[in-house]
Every structure is written in C-alpha cells, then in structure tokens.
Design a protein around this motif. Structure first.
Motif, PDB file in Angstrom:
ATOM      1  N   TYR A 101      -3.149   7.820   2.122  1.00 21.31           N
ATOM      2  CA  TYR A 101      -1.749   8.090   2.474  1.00 21.31           C
ATOM      3  C   TYR A 101      -1.396   7.454   3.819  1.00 21.31           C
ATOM      4  N   GLU A 102      -2.386   7.436   4.725  1.00 22.75           N
ATOM      5  CA  GLU A 102      -2.168   6.771   6.007  1.00 22.75           C
ATOM      6  C   GLU A 102      -1.899   5.278   5.829  1.00 22.75           C
ATOM      7  N   SER A 103      -2.495   4.676   4.790  1.00 30.06           N
ATOM      8  CA  SER A 103      -2.333   3.245   4.506  1.00 30.06           C
ATOM      9  C   SER A 103      -1.030   2.944   3.779  1.00 30.06           C
ATOM     10  N   GLY A 104      -0.284   3.991   3.458  1.00 29.24           N
ATOM     11  CA  GLY A 104       1.017   3.780   2.828  1.00 29.24           C
ATOM     12  C   GLY A 104       1.038   4.052   1.345  1.00 29.24           C
ATOM     13  N   ALA A 105       0.031   4.733   0.817  1.00 28.10           N
ATOM     14  CA  ALA A 105      -0.010   5.023  -0.618  1.00 28.10           C
ATOM     15  C   ALA A 105       0.981   6.124  -0.963  1.00 28.10           C
ATOM     16  N   VAL A 106       1.456   6.112  -2.210  1.00 30.98           N
ATOM     17  CA  VAL A 106       2.345   7.170  -2.677  1.00 30.98           C
ATOM     18  C   VAL A 106       1.577   8.216  -3.487  1.00 30.98           C
ATOM     19  N   ASP A 107       0.328   7.858  -3.909  1.00 34.33           N
ATOM     20  CA  ASP A 107      -0.467   8.821  -4.675  1.00 34.33           C
ATOM     21  C   ASP A 107      -1.927   8.412  -4.597  1.00 34.33           C
ATOM     22  N   PHE A 108      -2.788   9.333  -4.974  1.00 34.68           N
ATOM     23  CA  PHE A 108      -4.235   9.091  -4.941  1.00 34.68           C
ATOM     24  C   PHE A 108      -4.846   9.745  -6.169  1.00 34.68           C
ATOM     25  N   LEU A 109      -5.583   8.953  -6.961  1.00 33.96           N
ATOM     26  CA  LEU A 109      -6.207   9.456  -8.201  1.00 33.96           C
ATOM     27  C   LEU A 109      -7.725   9.369  -8.075  1.00 33.96           C
TER      28      LEU A 109
END
Length: 396
Positions: A101-109
């Motif tokens: 999320y710090e890298s700019g992601a909108v989600d993590f799977l």
C-alpha cells in the motif's frame, strides 16, 4: 447505434510461466485483453505500448521486484494512474501488504488466489476504466459542442452586425436617393407648373425661341441628372450580382480621356473650375471604352464636386503597369481616417459645400477598374486637394 464497449487491457507480471498461464485464463473474458510479462523489464516495455485498466504484480521476482516496479510506475506520468494489485505467496507475517500500500497499490492478494475474488476485483477496475473512458469521451464531446457553439455564436454576432450595417446602409441609401431624385424632379415640376401658368394666361411671349431653347436645355440637364442617378443604382446592382459587363476593344486612352474632358468643359466652367489636360501621351490598349469613360467621368465629377472651384489637372500616359490616368484637384482634400473608406458605397466627403450624388461614383469607378485587372490609388491631405491615379494593364 449500439453502444461500443471499450476493450480493457490487463497486465499480469510473474516470473513463473505457470502462474501467468493460470492467472491469464482466470481473467480472460469478452472485451478484456490480458498481457503477460515474466519480469519487471518486460512489464515496462508493455506499459510503454498499451494503456492498462489494471496491473497485477507478483511481489517476489528476481532482479526488480514488484514493489520497485510499482514505484517506477507511480513516478511516470503515463502509468501513475494505473491501479496496482499485488500478489504474494509469502506469509502475512512479513507485512508485505503494508509495504504494497505504501508503494501505491489499491489491493493486496495472497496465494493461493480465490478465483471469484480475483475476477470480482478485476471486474471492478475494468468497469471503472470503462466509465472513465466514457466520461472522457462525453467531456470531449461537450467541449467540442461548446467550441462549435462559440463559433456559431461568433458567426451569429458577425451576421447580426452585417445585418445592422445593411439596414443602416439601406436607410442611408433611401434617404440619399429620395433627396437626390427629388432635386431634379422638383426643378422639372416647377418648370412645368410655370409653363402651365403662362399657357393658362395666354402669355405665349414666354415661349420665344431663345426661352424655349433655355427651357429645353434646363430640362435636358435635369433629365440627365435623373438618368445618371438611376444608372449608378443599376451599376451597383450589377456589381453586387457579378453582372457588370465589360466589352473590351482596342482604343487610344489619350483620345478617350480628351473626349471626356471636352464633354465636361461646360460643367466645369459653370462651377468656376478650370479643367486642364496637362499631359496626354498616346497609349493603346484593350479596354471597355464606355466603362473607362465612366471611370474618368466619375473622377471628374468628384473633383468638380469637392474641388472648391479650383483648377483640376488631368494627365494620361504609359506607366510600368501599362497605362495610367491621373486626376488632381485642389479642393478640401480627404481626412486620413476617411481615406480607407472613400471607395465604399454611399460614402461622401464631409465638409464640402455640395455633397450631391449618391456617394457611388468612386465605388463604381474602383469596381470597373478592378474588372479590367487594374487598381485606383489616392493621395490626399486635408485641405490640400486629392490626386486619384488609375493604373490599367494594356491587356486585362
């Protein structure tokens, strides 16, 4: 027209071919094109070639990992708005999600992936992408419509200004025409009434030969004035409709100008003007004799009208462009702000004692000269008279 669905490009990045194959099959659907990359470098090449609705990045890759690729994407104008979803097989305890999320992601799977969850998330971002494209098209259409409306509004304003100017010109024209036509008509009517009165009284002595000759000459002058006014109006109508006839023949310009001056001598003398033919070199060319006579007559009428009773000089001869005629008066001159519009319709000089005429003479003269492929120049200073120069090609 049926609605066209935007094709959505999806990018999946994983260093294991089997993972790419499985994820690609999971995401494949109508209107969706899946692009696969086995490294961050391949992904960057694809990002430069296509516009993506979503990027699904594997975190753990040799060389540049998913987080580094995401940081590069966020730092580039072309790719910074692409939604990024990270995928990792690592345990939750490594806190990759927070870094993602710090890298700019909108989600993590997390692997193993839930097929339904992957499809649902991809569907959401594809729909967002399509809605964004649709809104962009609508905004573009609205902007185009706004620009077209502005152009139409400008055209309407221009048309309105032209119409208002046309109405003003019509009103000016009717006012001038009514005044100018009444002048010779009133004189004729007065003369007729005087003759009727003399006849009613039986005063036949009033109709002696000399008096009759004077009456006829007066009548002829008034009739010629009426004919001239009507001819001017007809010429303007012909010019506007492009039907001004030019019938060229081979003529000597010096002879033609001398003939016009001879016919104007009596009128000039009546106005107290001395008409001088300063220079008359023979120059033969192909012109419409009647129309060129009209030009010279209009320039002489203008000089007589605004020459304040001073001498008028005329010259004719060859020049670099073919032939030239010059008419110079020493009258009231032309104001600098009026020079640009003296060849306009219904334009008459200000400050003259006599502004008779429709203000069409110079306009008609210029149109005739243009029809011969020539041009008219004017040089003047207020109070210093005016010089009109007609330049004509020998063979228009």
């Amino acid at each position: 027209m049926p609605y066209q669905t935007d094709e959505a490009n999806l990018l999946i990045v994983d260093d294991l071919p089997e993972n790419l194959l499985a994820l690609g099959a999971l995401l494949q659907a109508p209107g969706i094109r899946v692009h696969q990359a086995e490294s961050a470098e391949q992904a960057l090449e694809l990002l430069l070639q296509h516009e993506f609705a979503l990027a699904i990045l594997d975190v753990q890759m040799p060389g540049m990992d998913g987080f580094q690729l995401a940081e590069l994407m966020r730092g580039t104008e072309r790719t910074k708005h692409i939604p990024i979803v990270f995928v990792s097989a690592a345990g939750r305890e490594l806190n990759y999600a927070f870094k993602g999320y710090e890298s700019g992601a909108v989600d993590f799977l997390h692997k193993p992936l839930d097929a339904h969850a992957v499809r649902s998330k991809a569907s959401v971002f594809v729909d967002l992408y399509r809605n964004r494209k649709r809104m962009a098209r609508q905004l573009e259409a609205l902007e185009k419509s706004r620009r077209e409306q502005e152009v139409l509004l400008d055209e309407l304003r221009s048309t309105q200004a032209e119409l208002e100017n046309a109405v003003r010109m019509r009103d000016d024209f009717m006012s001038i025409v009514s005044h100018e036509l009444k002048t010779p008509l009133n004189t004729l009517i007065l003369e007729v009434q005087l003759r009727k009165l003399q006849l009613a009284r039986g005063n036949f002595a009033a109709f002696s030969e000399d008096r009759l000759r004077n009456m006829v000459e007066k009548d002829e002058r008034q009739v010629q004035s009426l004919i001239r006014l009507i001819d001017d109006m007809l010429d303007v109508s012909r010019i506007r409709t492009g039907k001004l006839s030019i019938r060229p023949s081979r003529i000597d310009l010096a002879e033609l100008v001398a003939h016009v001056l001879e016919s104007f001598a009596a009128q000039m003398e009546g106005r107290g003007c001395t008409l001088q033919l300063q220079q008359a070199e023979s120059v033969v060319g192909v012109w419409d004799a009647f129309r060129i006579e009209q030009v010279v007559a209009n320039l002489l009428t203008n000089a007589m009208r605004y020459g304040a009773g001073n001498p008028v000089q005329v010259s004719v001869g060859p020049c670099a462009e073919g032939a030239q005629i010059e008419v110079r008066d020493h009258g009231i001159g032309i104001k600098p702000e009026s020079l640009a519009r003296i060849f306009c319709q219904f334009e008459r000089a200000e400050g003259s004692e006599s502004s008779a005429g429709l203000g069409l003479g110079l306009f008609i003269a210029e149109q005739i000269v243009k029809a011969h492929g020539g041009r008219i120049q004017v040089e003047s200073e207020e109070g210093q008279g005016a010089l009109f120069r007609v330049l004509l090609p020998l063979n228009p």
